[in-house]
Design a protein around this motif. Structure first.
Motif, PDB file in Angstrom:
ATOM      1  N   THR A   4     -35.491  -4.031 -33.293  1.00 58.89           N
ATOM      2  CA  THR A   4     -35.992  -4.099 -34.667  1.00 58.89           C
ATOM      3  C   THR A   4     -34.845  -4.128 -35.671  1.00 58.89           C
ATOM      4  O   THR A   4     -33.760  -3.598 -35.419  1.00 58.89           O
ATOM      5  CB  THR A   4     -36.947  -2.937 -34.965  1.00 58.89           C
ATOM      6  N   LYS A  31     -35.043  -9.190 -45.562  1.00 55.82           N
ATOM      7  CA  LYS A  31     -36.160  -8.253 -45.640  1.00 55.82           C
ATOM      8  C   LYS A  31     -37.380  -8.761 -44.872  1.00 55.82           C
ATOM      9  O   LYS A  31     -38.293  -7.993 -44.584  1.00 55.82           O
ATOM     10  CB  LYS A  31     -36.539  -8.000 -47.099  1.00 55.82           C
ATOM     11  N   ASP A  90     -34.068  -2.682 -38.329  1.00 57.67           N
ATOM     12  CA  ASP A  90     -33.453  -1.458 -38.847  1.00 57.67           C
ATOM     13  C   ASP A  90     -32.287  -0.990 -37.985  1.00 57.67           C
ATOM     14  O   ASP A  90     -31.458  -0.195 -38.440  1.00 57.67           O
ATOM     15  CB  ASP A  90     -34.503  -0.344 -38.956  1.00 57.67           C
ATOM     16  N   GLU A  91     -32.169  -1.491 -36.755  1.00 62.45           N
ATOM     17  CA  GLU A  91     -31.086  -1.094 -35.865  1.00 62.45           C
ATOM     18  C   GLU A  91     -29.921  -2.084 -35.853  1.00 62.45           C
ATOM     19  O   GLU A  91     -28.906  -1.831 -35.203  1.00 62.45           O
ATOM     20  CB  GLU A  91     -31.618  -0.884 -34.450  1.00 62.45           C
ATOM     21  N   PRO A  93     -43.667  -3.732 -41.729  1.00 71.19           N
ATOM     22  CA  PRO A  93     -42.559  -2.763 -41.644  1.00 71.19           C
ATOM     23  C   PRO A  93     -42.995  -1.312 -41.510  1.00 71.19           C
ATOM     24  O   PRO A  93     -42.312  -0.517 -40.866  1.00 71.19           O
ATOM     25  CB  PRO A  93     -41.802  -2.989 -42.955  1.00 71.19           C
ATOM     26  N   ALA A 118     -27.917  -3.768 -38.745  1.00 73.60           N
ATOM     27  CA  ALA A 118     -27.735  -3.901 -40.191  1.00 73.60           C
ATOM     28  C   ALA A 118     -27.174  -5.271 -40.569  1.00 73.60           C
ATOM     29  O   ALA A 118     -27.528  -5.831 -41.612  1.00 73.60           O
ATOM     30  CB  ALA A 118     -26.817  -2.789 -40.701  1.00 73.60           C
ATOM     31  N   ARG A 137     -41.565   1.881 -38.866  1.00 75.40           N
ATOM     32  CA  ARG A 137     -41.110   3.218 -39.271  1.00 75.40           C
ATOM     33  C   ARG A 137     -41.984   4.312 -38.659  1.00 75.40           C
ATOM     34  O   ARG A 137     -41.474   5.320 -38.137  1.00 75.40           O
ATOM     35  CB  ARG A 137     -41.105   3.328 -40.796  1.00 75.40           C
TER      36      ARG A 137
END
Length: 303
Positions: free
Chosen positions: A210, A170, A212-213, A50, A215, A54
């Motif tokens: 990814t 996660k 994070d885009e 991860p 939810a 980021r």
């Protein structure tokens, strides 16, 4: 990020890129320009975990679309491949995971009419994978019942063993689109791998978005057309077993590893469930769509 595997020209090696404003940014070259290092392929990038997502997102943002020379290409000038052209191991397929598909399958494919009490899992070999625009092979000596299934694909980002449903998301690296091609007349004694595991039977792509885009992976529209006619039109909210449940269930007994792919099942509207039944033949074109990910378009050819 929207990550792809691409070739800049026909004979060029496959490389890892990010799509930014209709440009493909070569991540390894961009990192090298700043004195850092990133892999040039998707699997090694997923292996970084991860933190790499980021930090790479921040790296892309720092250039604000003004790329150094030789770092980017217009998207229309590259050949997009499957995001993971050669998975490390079999794709985990999930059968009978939308309520209405359970019903149509019980009518036409002799599967149970009752809803599964736990996920139905099969697999597709790495050799099934093809990228955007590649041809789907129809071998008439093997099948007369080639069928379509549009699906959300989940790409695992971290080693997952015995994870809980609460923690499962996660472990997701990202999401993509897959078409689970199926030769309905090739099921053998209830086993599905030959039916679903033939060459070219896993169109995959066009990118990995990814996690994070996205939810909530349970709020994505998905659809499929054959020769321009809509055959499937649904939403991932209708899954019987949600993404977190699938990850938790599989990881109870099978360790999920970075780069593993779960094809999460298809909604109603497959050819086998229609009256009369419909099958794909050479010359047909199928187009699949997944919200926030994109489209796949493939022709069927005779082999």
């Amino acid at each position: 990020m929207r990550l792809i595997t691409y070739r800049s020209e026909v004979t060029a090696a496959a490389r890892l890129g990010a799509i930014v404003n209709n440009y493909v940014v070569d991540l390894a070259k961009l990192a090298a320009h700043t004195g850092n290092r990133l892999p040039d392929n998707m699997l090694e990038f997923i292996d970084l975990g991860p933190l790499a997502v980021r930090s790479t997102t921040a790296l892309l943002d720092s250039f604000k679309g003004f790329w150094p020379a030789g770092i980017s290409l217009p998207l229309q000038n590259v050949k997009i491949l499957a995001p993971i052209p050669r998975p490390r191991k079999n794709i985990f397929g999930i059968g009978l995971n939308y309520v209405e598909h359970v019903a149509e399958s019980s009518r036409s494919l002799d599967t149970a009419k009752d809803l599964p009490k736990e996920p139905v899992i099969f697999s597709k070999p790495p050799t099934t994978v093809i990228g955007p625009g590649d041809a789907i092979e129809h071998n008439s000596e093997i099948t007369q019942q080639l069928d379509w299934e549009v699906e959300l694909a989940v790409i695992i980002g971290m080693r997952a063993k015995g994870v809980s449903e609460a923690e499962a998301l996660k472990y997701v690296f990202g999401y993509s689109l897959m078409i689970d091609m199926s030769a309905r007349d090739c099921r053998r004694a209830g086993q599905w791998i030959y039916s679903k595991g033939q060459d070219t039977y896993a169109p995959f792509g066009p990118c990995i978005v990814t996690a994070d885009e996205i939810a909530n992976p349970q709020e994505l529209a998905l659809s499929l057309k054959v020769n321009g006619v809509t055959k499937q039109d649904s939403n991932t909210r209708h899954m019987l077993f949600k993404v977190n449940t699938l990850i938790a269930d599989i990881s109870k007994g099978i360790t999920l590893e970075p780069g593993d792919i779960i094809a999460t099942g298809t909604p109603e509207g497959v050819g086998a469930g229609r009256d009369p039944q419909e099958w794909l033949w050479p010359g047909d074109v199928i187009e699949a769509y997944l919200e926030k990910v994109g489209h796949l378009r493939h022709s069927v050819i005779a082999v």
